[in-house]
Enzyme design. Structure first.
Site, PDB file in Angstrom:
ATOM      1  N   LYS A 150       0.819  -1.211   0.000  1.00  0.00           N
ATOM      2  CA  LYS A 150       0.000   0.000   0.000  1.00  0.00           C
ATOM      3  C   LYS A 150       0.861   1.274   0.000  1.00  0.00           C
ATOM      4  O   LYS A 150       2.071   1.224   0.258  1.00  0.00           O
ATOM      5  CB  LYS A 150      -0.915  -0.034   1.230  1.00  0.00           C
ATOM      6  CG  LYS A 150      -1.925  -1.186   1.209  1.00  0.00           C
ATOM      7  CD  LYS A 150      -2.867  -1.113   2.414  1.00  0.00           C
ATOM      8  CE  LYS A 150      -3.894  -2.234   2.366  1.00  0.00           C
ATOM      9  NZ  LYS A 150      -4.906  -2.086   3.460  1.00  0.00           N
ATOM     10  N   TYR A 204     -12.858  -2.562  -2.969  1.00  0.00           N
ATOM     11  CA  TYR A 204     -13.325  -2.432  -1.582  1.00  0.00           C
ATOM     12  C   TYR A 204     -14.852  -2.307  -1.511  1.00  0.00           C
ATOM     13  O   TYR A 204     -15.388  -1.677  -0.595  1.00  0.00           O
ATOM     14  CB  TYR A 204     -12.647  -1.229  -0.914  1.00  0.00           C
ATOM     15  CG  TYR A 204     -11.186  -1.483  -0.575  1.00  0.00           C
ATOM     16  CD1 TYR A 204     -10.826  -2.507   0.307  1.00  0.00           C
ATOM     17  CD2 TYR A 204     -10.171  -0.709  -1.124  1.00  0.00           C
ATOM     18  CE1 TYR A 204      -9.496  -2.752   0.618  1.00  0.00           C
ATOM     19  CE2 TYR A 204      -8.827  -0.948  -0.806  1.00  0.00           C
ATOM     20  CZ  TYR A 204      -8.506  -1.974   0.058  1.00  0.00           C
ATOM     21  OH  TYR A 204      -7.187  -2.216   0.373  1.00  0.00           O
ATOM     22  N   ASN A 230      -1.911   0.106   7.076  1.00  0.00           N
ATOM     23  CA  ASN A 230      -1.456  -1.196   7.570  1.00  0.00           C
ATOM     24  C   ASN A 230      -0.593  -1.951   6.545  1.00  0.00           C
ATOM     25  O   ASN A 230      -0.540  -3.173   6.520  1.00  0.00           O
ATOM     26  CB  ASN A 230      -2.638  -2.026   8.047  1.00  0.00           C
ATOM     27  CG  ASN A 230      -3.659  -2.257   6.942  1.00  0.00           C
ATOM     28  OD1 ASN A 230      -3.430  -1.875   5.801  1.00  0.00           O
ATOM     29  ND2 ASN A 230      -4.765  -2.883   7.281  1.00  0.00           N
ATOM     30  N   HIS A 247      -2.217  -5.238   1.562  1.00  0.00           N
ATOM     31  CA  HIS A 247      -3.473  -5.969   1.331  1.00  0.00           C
ATOM     32  C   HIS A 247      -3.124  -7.393   0.938  1.00  0.00           C
ATOM     33  O   HIS A 247      -2.163  -7.615   0.199  1.00  0.00           O
ATOM     34  CB  HIS A 247      -4.266  -5.337   0.174  1.00  0.00           C
ATOM     35  CG  HIS A 247      -5.348  -6.246  -0.335  1.00  0.00           C
ATOM     36  ND1 HIS A 247      -6.586  -6.328   0.266  1.00  0.00           N
ATOM     37  CD2 HIS A 247      -5.363  -7.168  -1.341  1.00  0.00           C
ATOM     38  CE1 HIS A 247      -7.317  -7.248  -0.359  1.00  0.00           C
ATOM     39  NE2 HIS A 247      -6.593  -7.767  -1.344  1.00  0.00           N
ATOM     40  N   GLU A 300      -9.584 -11.274  -7.389  1.00  0.00           N
ATOM     41  CA  GLU A 300      -8.671 -10.125  -7.327  1.00  0.00           C
ATOM     42  C   GLU A 300      -7.549 -10.248  -8.363  1.00  0.00           C
ATOM     43  O   GLU A 300      -7.155  -9.243  -8.973  1.00  0.00           O
ATOM     44  CB  GLU A 300      -8.104 -10.000  -5.912  1.00  0.00           C
ATOM     45  CG  GLU A 300      -9.194  -9.591  -4.917  1.00  0.00           C
ATOM     46  CD  GLU A 300      -8.716  -9.429  -3.479  1.00  0.00           C
ATOM     47  OE1 GLU A 300      -9.454  -8.823  -2.690  1.00  0.00           O
ATOM     48  OE2 GLU A 300      -7.618  -9.908  -3.148  1.00  0.00           O
TER      49      GLU A 300
HETATM   50  N1  UDP Z   1      -9.800  -0.041   7.016  1.00  0.00           N
HETATM   51  C1  UDP Z   1      -9.894   1.199   7.638  1.00  0.00           C
HETATM   52  N2  UDP Z   1     -10.628   1.322   8.803  1.00  0.00           N
HETATM   53  C2  UDP Z   1     -11.256   0.258   9.371  1.00  0.00           C
HETATM   54  C3  UDP Z   1     -11.174  -0.997   8.736  1.00  0.00           C
HETATM   55  C4  UDP Z   1     -10.425  -1.114   7.571  1.00  0.00           C
HETATM   56  O1  UDP Z   1      -9.346   2.183   7.139  1.00  0.00           O
HETATM   57  O2  UDP Z   1     -11.912   0.417  10.432  1.00  0.00           O
HETATM   58  C5  UDP Z   1      -9.001  -0.181   5.781  1.00  0.00           C
HETATM   59  C6  UDP Z   1      -7.657  -0.886   6.048  1.00  0.00           C
HETATM   60  O3  UDP Z   1      -6.658  -0.295   5.224  1.00  0.00           O
HETATM   61  C7  UDP Z   1      -7.982  -2.321   5.638  1.00  0.00           C
HETATM   62  C8  UDP Z   1      -8.919  -2.088   4.449  1.00  0.00           C
HETATM   63  O4  UDP Z   1      -9.714  -0.989   4.844  1.00  0.00           O
HETATM   64  O5  UDP Z   1      -6.820  -3.051   5.296  1.00  0.00           O
HETATM   65  C9  UDP Z   1      -9.790  -3.284   4.096  1.00  0.00           C
HETATM   66  O6  UDP Z   1     -10.509  -3.683   5.239  1.00  0.00           O
HETATM   67  P1  UDP Z   1     -10.743  -5.236   5.537  1.00  0.00           P
HETATM   68  O7  UDP Z   1     -11.765  -5.307   6.620  1.00  0.00           O
HETATM   69  O8  UDP Z   1     -11.004  -5.980   4.275  1.00  0.00           O
HETATM   70  O9  UDP Z   1      -9.352  -5.665   6.213  1.00  0.00           O
HETATM   71  P2  UDP Z   1      -8.115  -6.553   5.657  1.00  0.00           P
HETATM   72  O10 UDP Z   1      -8.698  -7.670   4.833  1.00  0.00           O
HETATM   73  O11 UDP Z   1      -7.233  -5.624   4.844  1.00  0.00           O
HETATM   74  O12 UDP Z   1      -7.415  -7.049   6.891  1.00  0.00           O
HETATM   75 MG    MG Z   2     -10.073  -7.606   3.294  1.00  0.00          MG
END
Ligand code: UDP
Ligand code: MG
Length: 138
Positions: A10, A50, A113, A116, A127
């Site tokens: 990212k 997303y 974080n 992805h 994807e």
């Molecule tokens: N995200 C965020 N706030 C939140 C939850 C998620 O900004 O409260 C962002 C974060 O960058 C995350 C992405 O949205 O990696 C996708 O969320 P997901 O729940 O799919 O988490 P992941 O699969 O990346 O662990």
């Molecule tokens: Mg996810």
């Protein structure tokens, strides 16, 4: 079983020059690159990627964050690749991710974080097809 997964390094990862460190962890674990490219993501593709979060209050923040710098996208192949890569990444919130995980060691918070990674075999197939043409995979 040998399978493929999809990752994005990212904008925060790229801005902190940590792409090499993150890829080193994945390659050292035995994941093999099958496709890789540098791309600046736009709102159209991010809204598709997303879609499961489009009603969340933080959705506009994700679009802004994910398009603010070019990212590295890759397809990785290996034994149980989807699960292995998710475990190496750690949980979504970097502040709660254990030390030794990519997010725990390099991430800032729940949004920034670092990486992805596809969350299931089915998601990985979708994807990979979303971001890579067949001819871009070796
Ligand atoms: N995200 C965020 N706030 C939140 C939850 C998620 O900004 O409260 C962002 C974060 O960058 C995350 C992405 O949205 O990696 C996708 O969320 P997901 O729940 O799919 O988490 P992941 O699969 O990346 O662990
Ligand atoms: Mg996810």
């Amino acid at each position: 079983m040998i399978e493929r997964t999809f990752i994005i390094l990212k904008p925060d990862c790229m801005e902190k020059n940590m792409a090499g460190k993150v890829l080193d962890r994945l390659f050292t674990k035995g994941l093999k690159p099958v496709g890789m490219k540098l791309v600046r993501l736009d709102d159209r593709i991010l809204t598709e990627h997303y879609a499961h979060l489009k009603d969340k209050p933080f959705f506009p923040g994700i679009l802004k964050f994910m398009s603010r710098s070019p990212v590295i996208m890759a397809v990785l192949e290996g034994e149980d690749a989807v699960n292995v890569v998710r475990l190496l990444c750690g949980p979504t919130n970097s502040t709660q991710a254990p030390a030794g995980t990519i997010r725990g060691d390099f991430g800032k918070d729940v949004q920034e974080n670092i990486i992805h990674a596809s969350d299931s075999k089915e998601t990985a197939v979708t994807e990979i097809a979303r971001f890579f043409k067949k001819g871009e995979l070796c």
